[in-house]
Scaffold this motif. Sequence first.
Motif, PDB file in Angstrom:
ATOM      1  N   ASP A 390       0.819  -1.225   0.000  1.00  8.54           N
ATOM      2  CA  ASP A 390       0.000   0.000   0.000  1.00  8.54           C
ATOM      3  C   ASP A 390       0.847   1.267   0.000  1.00  8.54           C
ATOM      4  OD1 ASP A 390      -2.286  -1.497   0.019  1.00  8.54           O
ATOM      5  OD2 ASP A 390      -2.582  -1.392   2.194  1.00  8.54           O
ATOM      6  N   THR A 391       2.160   1.107   0.149  1.00 14.60           N
ATOM      7  CA  THR A 391       3.081   2.247   0.166  1.00 14.60           C
ATOM      8  C   THR A 391       3.947   2.149  -1.086  1.00 14.60           C
ATOM      9  OG1 THR A 391       3.138   2.012   2.591  1.00 14.60           O
ATOM     10  CG2 THR A 391       4.731   3.513   1.619  1.00 14.60           C
ATOM     11  N   GLU A 392       3.422   2.622  -2.220  1.00 13.58           N
ATOM     12  CA  GLU A 392       4.082   2.389  -3.509  1.00 13.58           C
ATOM     13  C   GLU A 392       5.497   2.950  -3.567  1.00 13.58           C
ATOM     14  OE1 GLU A 392       1.839   3.495  -6.900  1.00 13.58           O
ATOM     15  OE2 GLU A 392       0.004   2.489  -6.230  1.00 13.58           O
ATOM     16  N   LEU A 393       5.761   4.045  -2.848  1.00 11.23           N
ATOM     17  CA  LEU A 393       7.103   4.637  -2.895  1.00 11.23           C
ATOM     18  C   LEU A 393       8.161   3.713  -2.304  1.00 11.23           C
ATOM     19  CD1 LEU A 393       6.368   8.367  -1.955  1.00 11.23           C
ATOM     20  CD2 LEU A 393       6.968   7.447  -4.201  1.00 11.23           C
ATOM     21  N   MET A 394       7.748   2.669  -1.580  1.00 12.93           N
ATOM     22  CA  MET A 394       8.733   1.753  -0.995  1.00 12.93           C
ATOM     23  C   MET A 394       9.354   0.835  -2.047  1.00 12.93           C
ATOM     24  SD  MET A 394       9.404   2.279   2.115  1.00 12.93           S
ATOM     25  CE  MET A 394      10.303   0.763   2.405  1.00 12.93           C
ATOM     26  N   GLN A 395       8.678   0.602  -3.159  1.00 13.01           N
ATOM     27  CA  GLN A 395       9.216  -0.337  -4.153  1.00 13.01           C
ATOM     28  C   GLN A 395      10.560   0.138  -4.726  1.00 13.01           C
ATOM     29  OE1 GLN A 395       7.959  -3.328  -4.311  1.00 13.01           O
ATOM     30  NE2 GLN A 395       6.397  -2.652  -2.857  1.00 13.01           N
ATOM     31  N   PRO A 396      10.684   1.394  -5.202  1.00 16.18           N
ATOM     32  CA  PRO A 396      12.014   1.842  -5.656  1.00 16.18           C
ATOM     33  C   PRO A 396      13.026   1.935  -4.521  1.00 16.18           C
ATOM     34  CG  PRO A 396      10.427   3.651  -5.737  1.00 16.18           C
ATOM     35  CD  PRO A 396       9.650   2.409  -5.477  1.00 16.18           C
ATOM     36  N   VAL A 397      12.548   2.112  -3.274  1.00 14.82           N
ATOM     37  CA  VAL A 397      13.480   2.124  -2.137  1.00 14.82           C
ATOM     38  C   VAL A 397      14.128   0.749  -1.986  1.00 14.82           C
ATOM     39  CG1 VAL A 397      13.667   2.320   0.374  1.00 14.82           C
ATOM     40  CG2 VAL A 397      12.282   3.969  -0.910  1.00 14.82           C
ATOM     41  N   PHE A 398      13.311  -0.309  -2.080  1.00 13.10           N
ATOM     42  CA  PHE A 398      13.868  -1.663  -1.978  1.00 13.10           C
ATOM     43  C   PHE A 398      14.842  -1.938  -3.117  1.00 13.10           C
ATOM     44  CE2 PHE A 398       9.930  -2.790   0.572  1.00 13.10           C
ATOM     45  CZ  PHE A 398      10.630  -2.934   1.761  1.00 13.10           C
ATOM     46  N   GLU A 399      14.529  -1.434  -4.311  1.00 13.73           N
ATOM     47  CA  GLU A 399      15.468  -1.635  -5.430  1.00 13.73           C
ATOM     48  C   GLU A 399      16.796  -0.940  -5.138  1.00 13.73           C
ATOM     49  OE1 GLU A 399      14.034  -0.529  -9.274  1.00 13.73           O
ATOM     50  OE2 GLU A 399      16.010  -0.761 -10.206  1.00 13.73           O
ATOM     51  N   ALA A 400      16.726   0.266  -4.574  1.00 11.19           N
ATOM     52  CA  ALA A 400      17.968   0.985  -4.236  1.00 11.19           C
ATOM     53  C   ALA A 400      18.768   0.238  -3.178  1.00 11.19           C
ATOM     54  CB  ALA A 400      17.626   2.392  -3.750  1.00 11.19           C
ATOM     55  N   MET A 401      18.077  -0.454  -2.279  1.00 10.22           N
ATOM     56  CA  MET A 401      18.783  -1.206  -1.238  1.00 10.22           C
ATOM     57  C   MET A 401      19.555  -2.388  -1.810  1.00 10.22           C
ATOM     58  SD  MET A 401      15.933  -1.235   1.816  1.00 10.22           S
ATOM     59  CE  MET A 401      16.861  -2.410   2.820  1.00 10.22           C
ATOM     60  N   ARG A 402      19.144  -2.871  -2.982  1.00  6.31           N
ATOM     61  CA  ARG A 402      19.798  -4.040  -3.569  1.00  6.31           C
ATOM     62  C   ARG A 402      21.084  -3.693  -4.300  1.00  6.31           C
ATOM     63  NH1 ARG A 402      14.618  -4.795  -6.050  1.00  6.31           N
ATOM     64  NH2 ARG A 402      13.243  -6.088  -4.778  1.00  6.31           N
ATOM     65  N   THR A 403      21.276  -2.413  -4.645  1.00  8.06           N
ATOM     66  CA  THR A 403      22.367  -2.090  -5.575  1.00  8.06           C
ATOM     67  C   THR A 403      23.322  -1.000  -5.100  1.00  8.06           C
ATOM     68  OG1 THR A 403      20.848  -0.551  -6.710  1.00  8.06           O
ATOM     69  CG2 THR A 403      21.052  -2.796  -7.603  1.00  8.06           C
ATOM     70  N   PRO A 404      23.532  -0.808  -3.793  1.00  4.89           N
ATOM     71  CA  PRO A 404      24.524   0.203  -3.389  1.00  4.89           C
ATOM     72  C   PRO A 404      25.937  -0.351  -3.531  1.00  4.89           C
ATOM     73  CG  PRO A 404      23.722  -0.927  -1.461  1.00  4.89           C
ATOM     74  CD  PRO A 404      22.960  -1.502  -2.639  1.00  4.89           C
ATOM     75  N   TRP A 405      26.907   0.520  -3.325  1.00  6.57           N
ATOM     76  CA  TRP A 405      28.310   0.086  -3.326  1.00  6.57           C
ATOM     77  C   TRP A 405      28.572  -0.635  -2.011  1.00  6.57           C
ATOM     78  CZ3 TRP A 405      31.842   1.034  -7.296  1.00  6.57           C
ATOM     79  CH2 TRP A 405      33.138   0.629  -7.041  1.00  6.57           C
ATOM     80  N   THR A 406      29.006  -1.885  -2.064  1.00  8.06           N
ATOM     81  CA  THR A 406      29.315  -2.634  -0.851  1.00  8.06           C
ATOM     82  C   THR A 406      30.720  -3.213  -0.933  1.00  8.06           C
ATOM     83  OG1 THR A 406      28.314  -4.625  -1.786  1.00  8.06           O
ATOM     84  CG2 THR A 406      26.915  -3.256  -0.398  1.00  8.06           C
ATOM     85  N   PRO A 407      31.391  -3.481   0.215  1.00  8.89           N
ATOM     86  CA  PRO A 407      30.921  -3.136   1.553  1.00  8.89           C
ATOM     87  C   PRO A 407      30.890  -1.623   1.757  1.00  8.89           C
ATOM     88  CG  PRO A 407      33.198  -3.827   1.646  1.00  8.89           C
ATOM     89  CD  PRO A 407      32.737  -4.071   0.239  1.00  8.89           C
ATOM     90  N   ARG A 408      30.330  -1.235   2.887  1.00 10.85           N
ATOM     91  CA  ARG A 408      30.203   0.184   3.234  1.00 10.85           C
ATOM     92  C   ARG A 408      31.559   0.871   3.121  1.00 10.85           C
ATOM     93  NH1 ARG A 408      26.664   3.224   6.517  1.00 10.85           N
ATOM     94  NH2 ARG A 408      27.644   4.716   7.918  1.00 10.85           N
ATOM     95  N   TYR A 409      31.562   2.127   2.618  1.00 11.80           N
ATOM     96  CA  TYR A 409      32.827   2.854   2.506  1.00 11.80           C
ATOM     97  C   TYR A 409      33.554   2.816   3.861  1.00 11.80           C
ATOM     98  CZ  TYR A 409      30.220   4.994  -1.411  1.00 11.80           C
ATOM     99  OH  TYR A 409      29.459   5.212  -2.539  1.00 11.80           O
ATOM    100  N   PRO A 410      34.746   2.217   3.947  1.00 12.21           N
ATOM    101  CA  PRO A 410      35.414   2.078   5.250  1.00 12.21           C
ATOM    102  C   PRO A 410      35.824   3.410   5.869  1.00 12.21           C
ATOM    103  CG  PRO A 410      36.866   1.405   3.461  1.00 12.21           C
ATOM    104  CD  PRO A 410      35.517   1.614   2.849  1.00 12.21           C
ATOM    105  N   TRP A 411      35.908   4.446   5.063  1.00  7.61           N
ATOM    106  CA  TRP A 411      36.306   5.769   5.548  1.00  7.61           C
ATOM    107  C   TRP A 411      35.087   6.672   5.769  1.00  7.61           C
ATOM    108  CZ3 TRP A 411      34.214   9.094   2.061  1.00  7.61           C
ATOM    109  CH2 TRP A 411      33.924   8.550   0.809  1.00  7.61           C
TER     110      TRP A 411
END
Length: 452
Positions: A390-411
Amino acid sequence: MEKKCFSKVNVLLAAVLVLAGLLAGCSKSGAGSGKADGEWAGQKINVQLIGDFAMETKTDPVTGESVKGVEVLKEEFEKQHPGATVEFTLMPWEGYTEKTQAMITSGDADVYQMPGTVDFAPQGVLEPLQPYIDKDEEFDLDIFIENQVEGWKALGPDDDELQIYGLPFLGDARFIAYDKQLFDEWGVEYLSDHPTMEEVAEKAKQMTGKNPVTGEQNYGIWFRGDWSSAFTLIDLAEGQNGSWGSGFAWDEIEFNFDSPEMVNGLNWLLDMQELAPEGLVSNQGNEKWLTEENNIAIMLNQGPGDTVKPAYAQGLEDRIGIAQEFKNDEGVGGLFAGSPITIAKDSENKDLAWEWVKFATSEFTQQYIFEEMGLVPSIKSAMEWDSVKDTELMQPVFEAMRTPWTPRYPWGSAQPRFILTSEVEAALTGERSAEEALTKAQKESTEWLDNR
């Protein structure tokens, strides 16, 4: 000199004691201090949580709705673990790093919500979680959204390879948000799901000036020119197949802050500054965003906390669009963010602490953090919940969560971030050219590495 050093130690010790005092009531308890009966009889853990958590029901200042406190989690966890007792230490985001350091130094909690895992794991104060995962047949890492586990891996003091010290608790993401109404009024096609720098620049340029429908001044784009500007710039480099650099352990890190992709990215930000309202380097000019009077078409480097919950609270959800940040040719790019949950190395009830870690990543708790707190869950099954659908804006948020630069920038929480941020500001204020600023950032960051 000795007196000066002694004074510094005293000041540091006093600061730790003061912080420990501020956290009064958060004592960690071992065996014998819990309930008398049940499988976990006599065991007690203290769980530290960061953010807007409250023990009891309160009113959400954004939505005005009633929000249940973490007493709900306590009741359910203790019901599932007869004989166990869980207590909480709740703290705001402000100053959480120093407070967490004070708590973990004093051994005040068993479980920590810890965005700074990459900084704490090398201190040897966190329990490695892989042994617990291996021996627990009920637990499976596949429950998490892709890349969430990898993003939080870190190096302990004796590790040669990245290990799991924290499991994803709160999700987060960065994306580009835009105002569909302004696009419609200017007759500009909405951003594509994965826009390029050229597309964003062209559309921002088209929507800067007097709005053809309202006659009001509009600005094509906005971005923070202060604390998050380093991450905005790094994403621009990633969108050109560049990177911040390489390595994870401090003695292996090499920065690329002065690479051609970084220089081109900063020059692009300077061009975009001409299409933005004044005040970027002081986090100003965006006061009308997420209001009916909004005058900005495109917002870079936005997060769900800034966008999703406020948009629905204001009834503007149909007006807001979300596109992905700039990605490289492999579809990867953008800041990895959120919060993992970890176990303190000196916990006296590690098995019960592990039970809490699993509970924190269970559907019960993850639904609580989304439906009550408006925070972002980290597990795949969330995408099937009616509340999420019911919260349509969450769908692109989940997609963004799948494709960040990993691991987290150590600095990401260390001095190089602040050096780079300062030099982006220097370029935006005209103090230095993009090339001069990034040459300086590269030199100072490398010197910091050599001298740390």
